[in-house]
Write a protein that holds these residues in place. Structure first.
Motif, PDB file in Angstrom:
ATOM      1  N   ALA A  31       0.845  -1.196   0.000  1.00 20.30           N
ATOM      2  CA  ALA A  31       0.000   0.000   0.000  1.00 20.30           C
ATOM      3  C   ALA A  31       0.882   1.249   0.000  1.00 20.30           C
ATOM      4  O   ALA A  31       1.854   1.350   0.726  1.00 20.30           O
ATOM      5  CB  ALA A  31      -0.905  -0.009   1.226  1.00 20.30           C
ATOM      6  N   GLY A  32       0.534   2.194  -0.843  1.00 13.11           N
ATOM      7  CA  GLY A  32       1.318   3.427  -0.931  1.00 13.11           C
ATOM      8  C   GLY A  32       2.300   3.426  -2.083  1.00 13.11           C
ATOM      9  O   GLY A  32       2.800   4.485  -2.466  1.00 13.11           O
ATOM     10  N   GLN A  33       2.596   2.255  -2.655  1.00 13.99           N
ATOM     11  CA  GLN A  33       3.491   2.186  -3.804  1.00 13.99           C
ATOM     12  C   GLN A  33       2.657   2.127  -5.073  1.00 13.99           C
ATOM     13  O   GLN A  33       1.816   1.240  -5.244  1.00 13.99           O
ATOM     14  CB  GLN A  33       4.405   0.959  -3.716  1.00 13.99           C
ATOM     15  N   ARG A  34       2.901   3.057  -5.983  1.00 11.74           N
ATOM     16  CA  ARG A  34       2.080   3.176  -7.173  1.00 11.74           C
ATOM     17  C   ARG A  34       2.686   2.407  -8.341  1.00 11.74           C
ATOM     18  O   ARG A  34       3.872   2.109  -8.379  1.00 11.74           O
ATOM     19  CB  ARG A  34       1.929   4.651  -7.561  1.00 11.74           C
ATOM     20  N   ASP A  35       1.820   2.112  -9.331  1.00 12.07           N
ATOM     21  CA  ASP A  35       2.243   1.535 -10.608  1.00 12.07           C
ATOM     22  C   ASP A  35       2.984   0.217 -10.455  1.00 12.07           C
ATOM     23  O   ASP A  35       3.901  -0.088 -11.218  1.00 12.07           O
ATOM     24  CB  ASP A  35       3.130   2.526 -11.373  1.00 12.07           C
ATOM     25  N   LEU A  36       2.615  -0.596  -9.462  1.00 13.41           N
ATOM     26  CA  LEU A  36       3.221  -1.927  -9.326  1.00 13.41           C
ATOM     27  C   LEU A  36       2.565  -2.883 -10.322  1.00 13.41           C
ATOM     28  O   LEU A  36       1.335  -2.919 -10.440  1.00 13.41           O
ATOM     29  CB  LEU A  36       3.058  -2.456  -7.912  1.00 13.41           C
ATOM     30  N   THR A  37       3.378  -3.648 -11.027  1.00 17.61           N
ATOM     31  CA  THR A  37       2.860  -4.624 -11.977  1.00 17.61           C
ATOM     32  C   THR A  37       3.471  -5.982 -11.673  1.00 17.61           C
ATOM     33  O   THR A  37       4.640  -6.221 -11.960  1.00 17.61           O
ATOM     34  CB  THR A  37       3.204  -4.229 -13.426  1.00 17.61           C
ATOM     35  N   PRO A  38       2.712  -6.895 -11.035  1.00 14.70           N
ATOM     36  CA  PRO A  38       3.239  -8.245 -10.808  1.00 14.70           C
ATOM     37  C   PRO A  38       3.065  -9.117 -12.052  1.00 14.70           C
ATOM     38  O   PRO A  38       2.048  -9.022 -12.754  1.00 14.70           O
ATOM     39  CB  PRO A  38       2.380  -8.750  -9.638  1.00 14.70           C
ATOM     40  N   LEU A  39       4.025  -9.952 -12.358  1.00 11.69           N
ATOM     41  CA  LEU A  39       3.969 -10.882 -13.478  1.00 11.69           C
ATOM     42  C   LEU A  39       4.425 -12.253 -13.011  1.00 11.69           C
ATOM     43  O   LEU A  39       5.337 -12.363 -12.192  1.00 11.69           O
ATOM     44  CB  LEU A  39       4.857 -10.431 -14.651  1.00 11.69           C
ATOM     45  N   VAL A  40       3.791 -13.294 -13.549  1.00 10.37           N
ATOM     46  CA  VAL A  40       4.207 -14.675 -13.314  1.00 10.37           C
ATOM     47  C   VAL A  40       4.424 -15.308 -14.690  1.00 10.37           C
ATOM     48  O   VAL A  40       3.515 -15.320 -15.527  1.00 10.37           O
ATOM     49  CB  VAL A  40       3.154 -15.457 -12.511  1.00 10.37           C
ATOM     50  N   VAL A  41       5.629 -15.811 -14.906  1.00 10.20           N
ATOM     51  CA  VAL A  41       5.998 -16.384 -16.204  1.00 10.20           C
ATOM     52  C   VAL A  41       6.272 -17.869 -16.010  1.00 10.20           C
ATOM     53  O   VAL A  41       7.030 -18.262 -15.111  1.00 10.20           O
ATOM     54  CB  VAL A  41       7.245 -15.678 -16.785  1.00 10.20           C
TER      55      VAL A  41
ATOM     56  N   ARG B 275       7.519 -21.823 -17.057  1.00 11.58           N
ATOM     57  CA  ARG B 275       8.822 -22.327 -17.484  1.00 11.58           C
ATOM     58  C   ARG B 275       8.987 -22.223 -19.008  1.00 11.58           C
ATOM     59  O   ARG B 275      10.079 -21.968 -19.510  1.00 11.58           O
ATOM     60  CB  ARG B 275       8.981 -23.783 -17.029  1.00 11.58           C
ATOM     61  N   ASP B 276       7.864 -22.373 -19.755  1.00 13.95           N
ATOM     62  CA  ASP B 276       7.955 -22.300 -21.212  1.00 13.95           C
ATOM     63  C   ASP B 276       7.826 -20.877 -21.737  1.00 13.95           C
ATOM     64  O   ASP B 276       7.785 -20.663 -22.943  1.00 13.95           O
ATOM     65  CB  ASP B 276       6.877 -23.177 -21.845  1.00 13.95           C
ATOM     66  N   GLY B 277       7.779 -19.882 -20.846  1.00 14.80           N
ATOM     67  CA  GLY B 277       7.714 -18.490 -21.277  1.00 14.80           C
ATOM     68  C   GLY B 277       6.318 -17.921 -21.346  1.00 14.80           C
ATOM     69  O   GLY B 277       6.149 -16.737 -21.615  1.00 14.80           O
ATOM     70  N   THR B 278       5.287 -18.723 -21.078  1.00 14.55           N
ATOM     71  CA  THR B 278       3.926 -18.207 -21.099  1.00 14.55           C
ATOM     72  C   THR B 278       3.708 -17.253 -19.934  1.00 14.55           C
ATOM     73  O   THR B 278       4.074 -17.560 -18.804  1.00 14.55           O
ATOM     74  CB  THR B 278       2.911 -19.362 -21.019  1.00 14.55           C
ATOM     75  N   VAL B 279       3.101 -16.119 -20.207  1.00 16.26           N
ATOM     76  CA  VAL B 279       2.794 -15.154 -19.151  1.00 16.26           C
ATOM     77  C   VAL B 279       1.474 -15.574 -18.519  1.00 16.26           C
ATOM     78  O   VAL B 279       0.406 -15.475 -19.125  1.00 16.26           O
ATOM     79  CB  VAL B 279       2.696 -13.722 -19.716  1.00 16.26           C
ATOM     80  N   LEU B 280       1.550 -16.089 -17.305  1.00 17.43           N
ATOM     81  CA  LEU B 280       0.371 -16.604 -16.604  1.00 17.43           C
ATOM     82  C   LEU B 280      -0.397 -15.497 -15.895  1.00 17.43           C
ATOM     83  O   LEU B 280      -1.612 -15.547 -15.780  1.00 17.43           O
ATOM     84  CB  LEU B 280       0.796 -17.663 -15.577  1.00 17.43           C
ATOM     85  N   LEU B 281       0.330 -14.497 -15.394  1.00 16.72           N
ATOM     86  CA  LEU B 281      -0.294 -13.406 -14.654  1.00 16.72           C
ATOM     87  C   LEU B 281       0.431 -12.121 -15.012  1.00 16.72           C
ATOM     88  O   LEU B 281       1.660 -12.067 -14.992  1.00 16.72           O
ATOM     89  CB  LEU B 281      -0.202 -13.657 -13.139  1.00 16.72           C
ATOM     90  N   GLY B 282      -0.321 -11.110 -15.374  1.00 15.86           N
ATOM     91  CA  GLY B 282       0.288  -9.851 -15.752  1.00 15.86           C
ATOM     92  C   GLY B 282      -0.695  -9.008 -16.540  1.00 15.86           C
ATOM     93  O   GLY B 282      -1.910  -9.260 -16.533  1.00 15.86           O
ATOM     94  N   PRO B 283      -0.207  -7.989 -17.243  1.00 11.48           N
ATOM     95  CA  PRO B 283      -1.092  -7.159 -18.055  1.00 11.48           C
ATOM     96  C   PRO B 283      -1.845  -7.988 -19.078  1.00 11.48           C
ATOM     97  O   PRO B 283      -1.349  -9.012 -19.570  1.00 11.48           O
ATOM     98  CB  PRO B 283      -0.122  -6.173 -18.727  1.00 11.48           C
ATOM     99  N   GLU B 284      -3.037  -7.548 -19.427  1.00  8.79           N
ATOM    100  CA  GLU B 284      -3.918  -8.320 -20.299  1.00  8.79           C
ATOM    101  C   GLU B 284      -3.261  -8.631 -21.642  1.00  8.79           C
ATOM    102  O   GLU B 284      -3.414  -9.727 -22.183  1.00  8.79           O
ATOM    103  CB  GLU B 284      -5.221  -7.543 -20.515  1.00  8.79           C
ATOM    104  N   HIS B 285      -2.496  -7.670 -22.205  1.00 11.39           N
ATOM    105  CA  HIS B 285      -1.931  -7.890 -23.534  1.00 11.39           C
ATOM    106  C   HIS B 285      -0.777  -8.887 -23.531  1.00 11.39           C
ATOM    107  O   HIS B 285      -0.309  -9.292 -24.592  1.00 11.39           O
ATOM    108  CB  HIS B 285      -1.450  -6.556 -24.131  1.00 11.39           C
ATOM    109  N   LEU B 286      -0.312  -9.297 -22.360  1.00  8.12           N
ATOM    110  CA  LEU B 286       0.782 -10.268 -22.293  1.00  8.12           C
ATOM    111  C   LEU B 286       0.304 -11.670 -21.963  1.00  8.12           C
ATOM    112  O   LEU B 286       1.021 -12.635 -22.180  1.00  8.12           O
ATOM    113  CB  LEU B 286       1.809  -9.830 -21.240  1.00  8.12           C
ATOM    114  N   ARG B 287      -0.883 -11.786 -21.370  1.00  5.78           N
ATOM    115  CA  ARG B 287      -1.313 -13.082 -20.865  1.00  5.78           C
ATOM    116  C   ARG B 287      -1.634 -14.050 -22.006  1.00  5.78           C
ATOM    117  O   ARG B 287      -2.031 -13.665 -23.093  1.00  5.78           O
ATOM    118  CB  ARG B 287      -2.533 -12.918 -19.962  1.00  5.78           C
TER     119      ARG B 287
END
Length: 596
Positions: free
Chosen positions: A217-227, A229-241
């Motif tokens: 809380a208090g930190q802005r513009d945080l973007t978590p991503l989960v990638v 093993r094969d490089g698939t973006v499992l969690l992140g911005p919509e255009h990457l998933r």
């Protein structure tokens, strides 16, 4: 004479000499200004470096925290399937499918993030599911069956094609995503009878993401991503998933490359969009027996946003450095006046003496003694504050010691009375030892429940379960507990736990729990009586031997009445009905809270 007069007129007048105050003011002011600016610059650099290091460490900690939550969450779901595979109803091929379906449904209700939980027979055909859907289909070629036969298995995130068939009009771009978790089901001889498999909805990960944002809380513009093993973006911005690593997320990005090499930390890096980001990275390493899925967890933040506090700190330090330097120059001017004034007075007095005029030598005040007095006063104030804090700490410690002594004395008094009463009613040393150890164990079980709640209270259902579960013999219908959540204070929980133990022991020796067909039902409710809340608990036995009223009052009955009627001002009524013993207990609740 004319030449002398001309020389006198043409002689250059000497420049006026500046007073001492000017020299002192210029010297002190310049020295103070330079020293303050240098210190401001050094402090700005040191503070900025430390703040940057702290910000980087916090972002790395966020990545580590999220990776840990994902690993622990998957470990718990992995353990769910292992425990479910050991369920007797699931393991027994003779149990009807409807009963197996109820067990699976209860498991899904316990953790609703499962999209479906199923039992697959040894031939790869779905025997039962928690939603009754997909039963009878062949899944023998699925990884969760082929690999789940050999041991616990967790598959990576993928589109749930079978679940999608349940809604034929679903948008293909909106397919549900799940993780397959499976474990083998074996009979008592170790032969494979099937596989239990839970399909965990990937929306489960949103809880970890929400928890991360809450902790940051208090930190802005945080973007978590989960990638994956094969490089698939499992969690992140919509255009990457649901894609492999695209052009704007290359595999050779320093943070991704470091995480795949098994390292954790934070990197300030330029992403392909041309912006500089601060990225915390962490590879998932599994948890306990769960080996992990080889994910890479990233937490990204724009470097300008992340280091905004650093820039603000530098500006503030420099600004205040200028302010302090200006004030220091003013103080130098004032201090120069204080130093020059006594000298000027001495100079005037010396000049008067040189002219032979009478003069009074001025006295000077010694300011060092006053400064030392101020320092000692400040030190004395600090010592008085420390002494007050020490006394307060001693008082708290003494209070805790008194509380501990009080609890220990009460416990020892209870154990002493229990030992004395047990010895009176015991027929032999072995009888005394068995009865006394059983009562001590009952007391310790109640203590365990209280300790788990930091001695602030204990749930009634937890106390009943701890005392009666050993007599259930694996049968759900042998012991029945029915009542609302009630939390008991330690003063009520201990006597009531002992009373329940005595009733259970009596039932196991002479009553309903002494035969296979016997049953015990415990029902309770809370109501207002005489201006306070009162717990009413009813113990009923059925299906046991015929009840014969005892010829004399035993120690168990005396213990129940002593602990509940004398200690808690409660009421105990025993009904020796032929069909089974019934006991009604009414205990006032001095301080009651809802159990969790």
């Amino acid at each position: 004479m004319p030449s002398a007069a001309l020389a006198a007129r043409t002689r250059i007048a000497p420049l006026p000499q500046p007073p001492l105050r000017v020299f002192l003011a210029l010297g002190l002011g310049t020295a103070g200004l330079v020293a303050t600016l240098v210190l401001a610059l050094v402090a700005s650099r040191v503070a900025s470096d430390r703040l940057e290091a702290r910000i980087e460490a916090e972002l790395g900690d966020l990545a580590r925290t999220m990776a840990g939550r994902l690993d622990r969450g998957l470990f718990e779901r992995w353990r769910d399937m292992v425990i479910l595979a050991e369920n007797d109803t699931i393991r027994d091929p003779a149990v009807p499918v409807e009963r197996k379906r109820r067990v699976l449904r209860r498991a899904q209700e316990t953790y609703p993030d499962y999209a479906i939980i199923g039992l697959i027979d040894a031939n790869g055909r779905v025997a039962a599911t928690s939603t009754s859907a997909l039963e009878g289909i062949d899944v023998a070629h699925r990884d969760y069956f082929t690999r789940g036969r050999d041991g616990p298995f967790v598959g990576d995130v993928h589109d749930a094609l079978l679940l999608a068939t349940l809604k034929p009009n679903r948008d293909p771009a909106d397919l549900p995503r799940v993780l397959d978790i499976a474990a083998p089901v074996r009979d008592d001889d170790g032969h494979l009878v099937g596989v239990v498999s839970g399909h965990l909805d990937w929306a489960w990960s949103r809880a970890a993401e929400a928890s991360l944002r809450e902790s940051a809380a208090g930190q802005r513009d945080l973007t978590p991503l989960v990638v994956a093993r094969d490089g698939t973006v499992l969690l992140g911005p919509e255009h990457l998933r649901r894609t492999g690593l695209p052009a704007d997320l290359p595999a050779d990005l320093p943070s991704i490359a470091a995480a795949r090499a098994g390292r954790s930390g934070t990197a300030a890096e330029i992403w392909p969009d041309g912006r500089r980001y601060l990225t915390g990275y962490r590879p998932s390493r599994g948890y306990r027996d769960f080996p992990g899925l080889g994910w890479t967890v990233l937490v990204r933040q724009d470097a300008g946003t992340a280091f905004a506090a650093v820039s603000d700190l530098r500006r503030q330090i420099l600004l205040w450095g200028l302010v302090v330097a200006t004030v220091a120059a003013g103080i130098g001017w004032f201090a120069a006046g204080l130093l020059a004034r006594p000298l000027r007075r001495l100079a005037i007095a010396a000049s008067a003496l040189g002219r032979g005029e009478p003069a009074a030598i001025p006295a000077s005040a010694v300011r060092e003694a006053q400064a030392i007095s101020h320092a000692l006063t400040s030190a004395a104030d600090a010592l008085r504050r420390q002494e007050a804090e020490r006394r307060a700490a001693d008082a708290r410690q003494e209070l805790l010691i008194h509380e501990l002594n009080h609890r220990v004395k009460n416990t020892l008094a209870t154990v002493q009375s229990m030992a004395r009463q047990t010895a009176r009613s015991a027929a032999s040393l072995a009888d005394f030892t068995g009865s006394f150890e059983a009562r001590l164990l009952a007391m310790s079980q109640t203590h365990n429940v209280l300790t788990a709640n930091h001695w602030e209270g204990a749930g009634l259902r937890g106390i009943l379960s701890a005392e009666l579960e050993p007599y259930a013999a694996g049968r759900a219908d042998r012991i029945r507990l029915d009542g609302p959540p009630v939390s008991l204070t330690p003063a009520v929980a201990l006597p009531l736990g002992m009373a329940i133990h005595e009733l259970a022991t009596n039932a196991a020796k002479y009553g309903a729990l002494s035969v296979e067909t016997g049953q015990v039902a415990v029902e309770w409710r809370v109501a207002w009586q005489a201006g306070s809340e009162t717990l009413s608990l009813r113990w009923r036995e059925s299906g046991g031997p015929a009840v014969v009223p005892p010829a004399r009052t035993g120690f168990g009955t005396r213990l129940i009445r002593t602990s509940l009627e004398r200690e808690l001002a409660g009421e105990v009524r025993l009904d020796y009905a032929a069909g089974g013993l019934a006991c009604l207990i009414a205990v006032p609740l001095a301080a009651r809270t809802q159990a969790a």
